[in-house]
Design a protein around this motif. Structure first.
Motif, PDB file in Angstrom:
ATOM      1  N   ILE A  39       1.026  -1.034  -0.032  1.00 49.62           N
ATOM      2  CA  ILE A  39      -0.136   0.040   0.020  1.00 49.62           C
ATOM      3  C   ILE A  39       0.985   1.301   0.197  1.00 49.62           C
ATOM      4  N   TYR A  40       0.662   2.297  -0.766  1.00 52.09           N
ATOM      5  CA  TYR A  40       1.271   3.409  -1.121  1.00 52.09           C
ATOM      6  C   TYR A  40       0.621   4.543  -0.474  1.00 52.09           C
ATOM      7  N   MET A  41       1.361   5.355   0.116  1.00 48.75           N
ATOM      8  CA  MET A  41       1.071   6.739   0.545  1.00 48.75           C
ATOM      9  C   MET A  41       1.810   7.874  -0.354  1.00 48.75           C
ATOM     10  N   ILE A  42       0.836   8.397  -1.156  1.00 46.43           N
ATOM     11  CA  ILE A  42       1.353   9.187  -2.402  1.00 46.43           C
ATOM     12  C   ILE A  42       0.974  10.683  -2.207  1.00 46.43           C
ATOM     13  N   ASP A  43       2.052  11.490  -2.438  1.00 46.97           N
ATOM     14  CA  ASP A  43       1.621  13.021  -2.407  1.00 46.97           C
ATOM     15  C   ASP A  43       0.875  13.463  -3.545  1.00 46.97           C
ATOM     16  N   VAL A  49       5.518   8.743  -4.440  1.00 44.60           N
ATOM     17  CA  VAL A  49       5.198   7.767  -3.361  1.00 44.60           C
ATOM     18  C   VAL A  49       6.089   8.161  -2.205  1.00 44.60           C
ATOM     19  N   VAL A  50       5.441   8.540  -0.994  1.00 46.27           N
ATOM     20  CA  VAL A  50       6.357   8.979   0.194  1.00 46.27           C
ATOM     21  C   VAL A  50       6.489   7.706   1.028  1.00 46.27           C
ATOM     22  N   LEU A  51       5.619   6.761   1.338  1.00 47.62           N
ATOM     23  CA  LEU A  51       5.591   5.785   2.188  1.00 47.62           C
ATOM     24  C   LEU A  51       5.226   4.573   1.669  1.00 47.62           C
ATOM     25  N   ILE A  52       5.868   3.282   1.972  1.00 52.21           N
ATOM     26  CA  ILE A  52       5.308   2.093   1.696  1.00 52.21           C
ATOM     27  C   ILE A  52       5.020   1.064   2.726  1.00 52.21           C
ATOM     28  N   LEU A  53       3.824   0.589   2.669  1.00 55.15           N
ATOM     29  CA  LEU A  53       3.575  -0.348   3.650  1.00 55.15           C
ATOM     30  C   LEU A  53       3.048  -1.798   3.024  1.00 55.15           C
ATOM     31  N   ASP A  54       3.432  -2.793   3.826  1.00 47.64           N
ATOM     32  CA  ASP A  54       3.049  -4.179   3.255  1.00 47.64           C
ATOM     33  C   ASP A  54       1.465  -4.023   3.572  1.00 47.64           C
ATOM     34  N   ALA A  55       0.807  -4.716   2.272  1.00 51.44           N
ATOM     35  CA  ALA A  55      -0.585  -5.181   2.541  1.00 51.44           C
ATOM     36  C   ALA A  55      -0.765  -6.219   3.771  1.00 51.44           C
ATOM     37  N   PRO A  56      -1.696  -6.030   4.398  1.00 49.49           N
ATOM     38  CA  PRO A  56      -2.228  -6.929   5.622  1.00 49.49           C
ATOM     39  C   PRO A  56      -2.378  -8.319   4.912  1.00 49.49           C
ATOM     40  N   GLY A  57      -2.905  -8.366   3.891  1.00 48.41           N
ATOM     41  CA  GLY A  57      -3.317  -9.794   3.307  1.00 48.41           C
ATOM     42  C   GLY A  57      -2.566 -10.013   1.723  1.00 48.41           C
ATOM     43  N   LYS A  58      -2.867 -11.012   0.813  1.00 50.23           N
ATOM     44  CA  LYS A  58      -2.528 -11.390  -0.430  1.00 50.23           C
ATOM     45  C   LYS A  58      -3.264 -10.534  -1.602  1.00 50.23           C
ATOM     46  N   PHE A  59      -4.373 -10.012  -1.196  1.00 48.70           N
ATOM     47  CA  PHE A  59      -5.265  -9.479  -2.475  1.00 48.70           C
ATOM     48  C   PHE A  59      -5.991  -8.238  -1.860  1.00 48.70           C
TER      49      PHE A  59
END
Length: 388
Positions: A39-43, A49-59
């Motif tokens: 999941i990406y946090m975008i300006d 892209v400012v921040l990158i988070l791992d998605a909690p699931g596979k889809f």
């Protein structure tokens, strides 16, 4: 898009190849990607892209924003996850790798003359947030002394009184290491403005490879980040400039930053010198780190090595920025190298410029004095062996 007639007002590339969910929250645009499971946090102004988070699931299918939390609907898990997007942690380490590393330098003399004096300097690696030594360093050959250079880098110094052709000498170090990937979570609005005096003095200074007062450097900084006050965004805009205007070329030699930026290509060291020069000219403290690298398989051999930059952001400390690694097509890949590195590296060297022992080099440096016609061959290699 204008909701009245559908006219496109602003457009930018999706972070990765399969965007699914999208929502606006907390001043940023959030977008999930199913293939990357991120999941990406975008300006929303620039699309960066400012921040990158791992998605909690596979889809990761859909996103929503509620009460300061990000909600993610996952198609495969049949679940909705509530994600905390701001907490006290400023970085995460993951994918730990354990290895035994042999770093060796062989020096051979040839010709009719002789080497009257030979010195070999090894950068001594230390602990870092994502780097942990699993025991003491073992040296092949006893160092004459352990020194500390002007940047605080510890150096093992080896000395040989003479070397007569066809004599060969070898020095080295063996160590056991745990290294991890690291990703920083930087919110630009949380970056401070107060830079400690010692960091200002050392890491905003000029150097031969930087030439920060050169008209080329000043022009790029003025045109790219001149109106921006936030230190994160000054550094990020200059990073985007470098990856937009440079391409990788390993041609030998390390030219100065203005030369490299003018011709538009360079090695990892030249990317690093160029980015440091731009950052320092823009008031962002910057230094470099040098490393030994896993090349391909866990058991591998490296004789090329790698160097990248670190910038100092108040409130966060020293942040890795690798413009060479970030020179990629997708916004997500570009963002991954601004505040993150993988687990393939043993960082040996932290430096801000010329060193009394390592000069502008990293990992190791060799100096000698020759008498008569003498040729000296120096080869440094690193071998990685995984620890089960």
């Amino acid at each position: 898009i204008d909701p009245g007639d559908g006219t496109t007002i602003v457009s930018f590339r999706a972070p990765a190849g399969d965007p699914r969910g999208m929502v606006f929250g907390g001043g940023y645009l959030w977008c999930s990607d199913r293939i990357k499971d991120q999941i990406y946090m975008i300006d929303p102004r620039s699309g960066h892209v400012v921040l990158i988070l791992d998605a909690p699931g596979k889809f990761a299918w859909g996103l929503a924003w509620k009460d300061g939390r990000l909600l993610c609907a996952d198609y495969q898990d049949d679940a909705v996850y509530a994600l905390v997007v701001r907490d006290a942690e400023i970085y995460r380490t993951y994918d730990a790798r354990r290895a035994e590393i042999d770093f060796t330098t062989e020096i051979a003399a040839a010709g009719e003359g002789a080497v009257a004096s030979l010195d070999v300097f090894y950068a001594v690696p230390g602990e870092r947030p994502n780097q942990r030594m699993l025991g003491p360093i073992e040296y092949a050959g006893l160092p004459a002394s352990i020194e500390t250079d002007r940047w605080g880098q510890k150096v093992a110094a080896f000395h040989f009184a003479s070397l007569a052709p066809p004599q060969t000498v070898e020095v080295g170090m063996r160590l056991r290491l745990e290294t991890s990937a690291i990703r920083y979570f930087i919110y630009p609005e949380n970056v401070g403005t107060e830079i400690p005096a010692d960091i200002r003095k050392g890491y905003l200074a000029d150097g031969m490879k930087y030439d920060i007062n050169n008209p080329t450097i000043r022009r790029i900084v003025s045109e790219t980040a001149g109106a921006e006050k936030n230190l994160y965004w000054r550094a990020r805009l200059l990073y985007q400039y470098v990856i937009d205007h440079m391409e990788y070329l390993l041609a030998g030699g390390w030219n100065t930053a203005p030369t490299v930026l003018s011709r538009g290509n360079g090695s990892c060291s030249e990317y690093t010198f160029s980015y440091i020069a731009l950052c320092r000219a823009a008031g962002v403290p910057a230094r470099y780190v040098g490393s030994l690298v896993v090349r391909g398989d866990d058991a591998s051999y490296d004789d090329v090595f790698h160097r990248w930059c670190e910038i100092y952001l108040p409130g966060y400390g020293w942040i890795p920025v690798d413009a060479n690694a970030g020179d990629r097509e997708s916004p997500a890949e570009q963002a991954a190298a601004f505040g993150g590195i993988g687990n393939r590296y043993l960082v040996t060297t932290e430096g801000g410029g010329s060193s009394e022992y390592l000069d502008w080099n990293y990992n190791a440096q060799t100096r000698w004095e020759a008498i008569g016609k003498c040729r000296v061959r120096v080869e440094s290699t690193a071998e990685w062996e995984p620890i089960e």
